[in-house]
Design a protein around this motif. Structure first.
Motif, PDB file in Angstrom:
ATOM      1  N   UNK A 179       0.809  -1.213   0.000  1.00 14.50           N
ATOM      2  CA  UNK A 179       0.000   0.000   0.000  1.00 14.50           C
ATOM      3  C   UNK A 179       0.842   1.262   0.000  1.00 14.50           C
ATOM      4  N   UNK A 180       1.888   1.277   0.846  1.00  9.71           N
ATOM      5  CA  UNK A 180       2.723   2.469   0.937  1.00  9.71           C
ATOM      6  C   UNK A 180       3.747   2.561  -0.197  1.00  9.71           C
ATOM      7  N   UNK A 181       3.792   1.528  -1.049  1.00 13.17           N
ATOM      8  CA  UNK A 181       4.576   1.608  -2.279  1.00 13.17           C
ATOM      9  C   UNK A 181       3.711   2.029  -3.465  1.00 13.17           C
ATOM     10  N   UNK A 182       2.482   1.505  -3.522  1.00 15.45           N
ATOM     11  CA  UNK A 182       1.619   1.721  -4.685  1.00 15.45           C
ATOM     12  C   UNK A 182       0.773   2.986  -4.547  1.00 15.45           C
ATOM     13  N   UNK A 207      -6.020   8.293   4.354  1.00 24.81           N
ATOM     14  CA  UNK A 207      -5.832   9.355   5.353  1.00 24.81           C
ATOM     15  C   UNK A 207      -4.355   9.647   5.570  1.00 24.81           C
ATOM     16  N   UNK A 208      -3.516   8.622   5.514  1.00 25.65           N
ATOM     17  CA  UNK A 208      -2.089   8.809   5.767  1.00 25.65           C
ATOM     18  C   UNK A 208      -1.333   9.388   4.581  1.00 25.65           C
ATOM     19  N   UNK A 209      -1.984   9.492   3.418  1.00 25.33           N
ATOM     20  CA  UNK A 209      -1.269   9.952   2.227  1.00 25.33           C
ATOM     21  C   UNK A 209      -1.959  11.108   1.505  1.00 25.33           C
ATOM     22  N   UNK A 210      -2.875  11.801   2.180  1.00 27.98           N
ATOM     23  CA  UNK A 210      -3.537  12.909   1.488  1.00 27.98           C
ATOM     24  C   UNK A 210      -3.121  14.267   2.048  1.00 27.98           C
ATOM     25  N   UNK A 211      -3.797  15.314   1.569  1.00 27.73           N
ATOM     26  CA  UNK A 211      -3.576  16.709   1.973  1.00 27.73           C
ATOM     27  C   UNK A 211      -2.280  17.314   1.412  1.00 27.73           C
ATOM     28  N   UNK A 212      -1.823  16.817   0.263  1.00 26.39           N
ATOM     29  CA  UNK A 212      -0.661  17.439  -0.374  1.00 26.39           C
ATOM     30  C   UNK A 212      -0.980  18.848  -0.850  1.00 26.39           C
ATOM     31  N   UNK A 213      -2.236  19.093  -1.194  1.00 26.21           N
ATOM     32  CA  UNK A 213      -2.600  20.425  -1.689  1.00 26.21           C
ATOM     33  C   UNK A 213      -2.788  21.432  -0.566  1.00 26.21           C
TER      34      UNK A 213
END
Length: 492
Positions: free
Chosen positions: A59-62, A212-218
């Motif tokens: 998951x944390x790779x793809x 949830x752990x990989x969002x909010x980049x914007x």
């Protein structure tokens, strides 16, 4: 905007006449890191919900490939094209008009406040293991208010202070996991990474945890107006943060799941402290617990900064009353910070899992619109000067947005009935609020102001605000009027 113009724009001064410090590269990387990640705390559940290490590691790779990298690329292009504090609100307003821009802005601010309500509570949850008194309401409530007040004051003192504080906390928080990774190397058994029990997989929990752990980049886009030389600094910071986030998740997971055998059911919040003790001893366990506690403070600071400057940007666009654009002597949006802090205290009663689902649903709707705005701006405004441009043509960027778009729809389809009710209520509230503010502006009940917005191309008149006395200037005003230029809060 050329480099000389950027240098001039960087020398913005506060009301006291002093130059307002701008955010430089390293603090900006730290702020993005804490907007998205903040450390591997909370990813333990990905092993449990994934039925073992394999799906968590995959998951944390793809997921970064189909979600984080596309979102970071879109943010880099649009944030450098519109280097203003409104961020995605400005992008969507320019592409689809002020109504939709306001709605997305409201959803994202509301979800940000809900998210921020978690961190003081999580801070106390780590402390109560050593100080049981924080299990009691008589001590917990004053501590909660004290932590919120203290961190809010730090936000008030200025983004440069918040940024450098985040750098220091990041170093302190990540070092124990780097040490844990090094100590685990002699005892690593790669076959343990391949363990998975599909009967134990909770796909809904797994997907929500990954998302949830990989969002909010914007989120960094709402601070674009506070960045030094944004056309160069923002893309570099986003790239650096993507690499840092992926390593932050993978290294502890590889060490913890490969260094010794454990059941997937044992992996829950806080389990990395136990892993640290098994690999390095009690001293490493205590360091990880301390790192988790202070990391929550940096998460709070990064989230509140983004939320507050988003309100400031919306006020400068005329979407919110002028009071939200007022700044302190430190250049920080005082009213916006206080509003966000009040929301944090008010929403702190929600449970962790409820907040994650509410956040993900509202965030997903907003991101679908944001990706659509990105493609539409490529089509409608091909001449917009983009200091950073995703190296793909219109068809290419459309295809780039398809995988994350499918992921967003999947997250929304997995939402519970309660999430649909709460999110629907927030959406309706946003519509009512917009109508009320339009009436208040039209009837001059509340003071609004228009600060001209800028793009990276000063010749692109169509995204600038039209003066309120346009009919008294020249007929040329009519030539610069479009859906995003007639005041971003209109009755249309």
């Amino acid at each position: 905007m050329d480099e000389e113009a950027e240098e001039v724009s960087d020398n913005v001064k506060t009301s006291s006449g002093k130059a307002r410090p701008k955010i430089t590269l390293l603090p900006l990387i730290a702020l993005i890191f804490y907007s998205v990640c903040g450390g591997p705390f909370g990813v333990e559940d990905s092993v449990k919900s994934g039925g073992g290490p394999l799906l968590a590691l995959l998951g944390f790779l793809i997921f970064p490939l189909i979600w984080s990298i596309p979102e970071a690329l879109v943010t880099a292009e649009l944030a450098t094209s519109f280097p203003e504090n409104g961020g995605y609100v400005l992008w969507i307003s320019t592409a689809f008009g002020p109504f939709l821009g306001f709605q997305v802005g409201f959803w994202r601010w509301f979800s940000g406040v809900m998210d921020n309500a978690l961190y003081p509570l999580m801070f106390l949850d780590y402390l109560k293991h050593s100080l049981p008194i924080f299990n009691r309401l008589i001590a917990r409530l004053p501590a909660l208010l004290g932590i919120t007040f203290s961190l809010t004051y730090l936000n008030y003192r200025g983004l440069h202070i918040v940024g450098f504080s985040a750098v220091a906390i990041a170093i302190f928080s990540l070092c124990p996991f780097l040490i844990m990774g090094l100590l685990s190397i002699p005892r690593i058994k790669p076959k343990q990474w391949l363990v998975v029990d599909f009967k134990m997989v909770n796909w809904r929990g797994y997907l929500n945890n990954m998302f949830w752990n990989l969002n909010y980049w914007d989120g960094v886009s709402t601070l674009a107006g506070e960045v030094e030389n944004p056309s160069k600094t923002l893309p570099k910071a986003l790239f650096g943060a993507v690499v840092l986030v992926i390593c932050t998740y993978l290294i502890p997971l590889l060490a913890g799941t490969g260094g010794f055998e454990s059941k997937a059911s044992e992996w829950s919040d806080g389990y990395f402290a136990e892993v640290g003790m098994l690999i390095g001893g009690v001293w490493l366990k205590w360091w990880i617990q301390a790192a988790a506690a202070v990391s929550n403070m940096a998460l709070f600071e990064a989230e509140m900064s983004g939320d507050a400057f988003q309100l400031l940007g919306m006020s400068e666009m005329g979407m919110l009353p002028a009071v939200f654009a007022s700044r302190s002597k430190y250049g920080t949006p005082t009213t916006s910070i206080l509003c966000s802090a009040t929301g944090v205290v008010s929403l702190s009663w929600l449970s962790f899992q409820e907040i994650i689902e509410f956040l993900n649903f509202l965030y997903s709707i907003g991101m679908l619109i944001e990706f659509a705005a990105f493609v539409r701006l490529r089509i409608d405004k091909p001449d917009l000067r983009r200091p950073y441009r995703v190296p793909l043509q219109t068809l290419g960027v459309t295809i780039l947005c398809v995988p994350p778009g499918i992921l967003l729809i999947l997250v929304m389809c997995l939402a519970s009935f309660k999430t649909l009710i709460v999110s629907g209520s927030v959406i309706v509230l946003g519509m009512i609020l917009h109508v009320a503010l339009v009436q208040a502006k039209d009837r001059n009940w509340i003071k609004f102001e228009h600060v001209p917005t800028k793009s990276s191309d000063s010749s692109l008149e169509s995204i600038q605000m039209v003066p309120q006395d346009c009919n008294e200037v020249t007929q040329d005003c009519n030539e610069v009027t479009d859906e995003a230029s007639t005041g971003l809060l209109s009755s249309d």
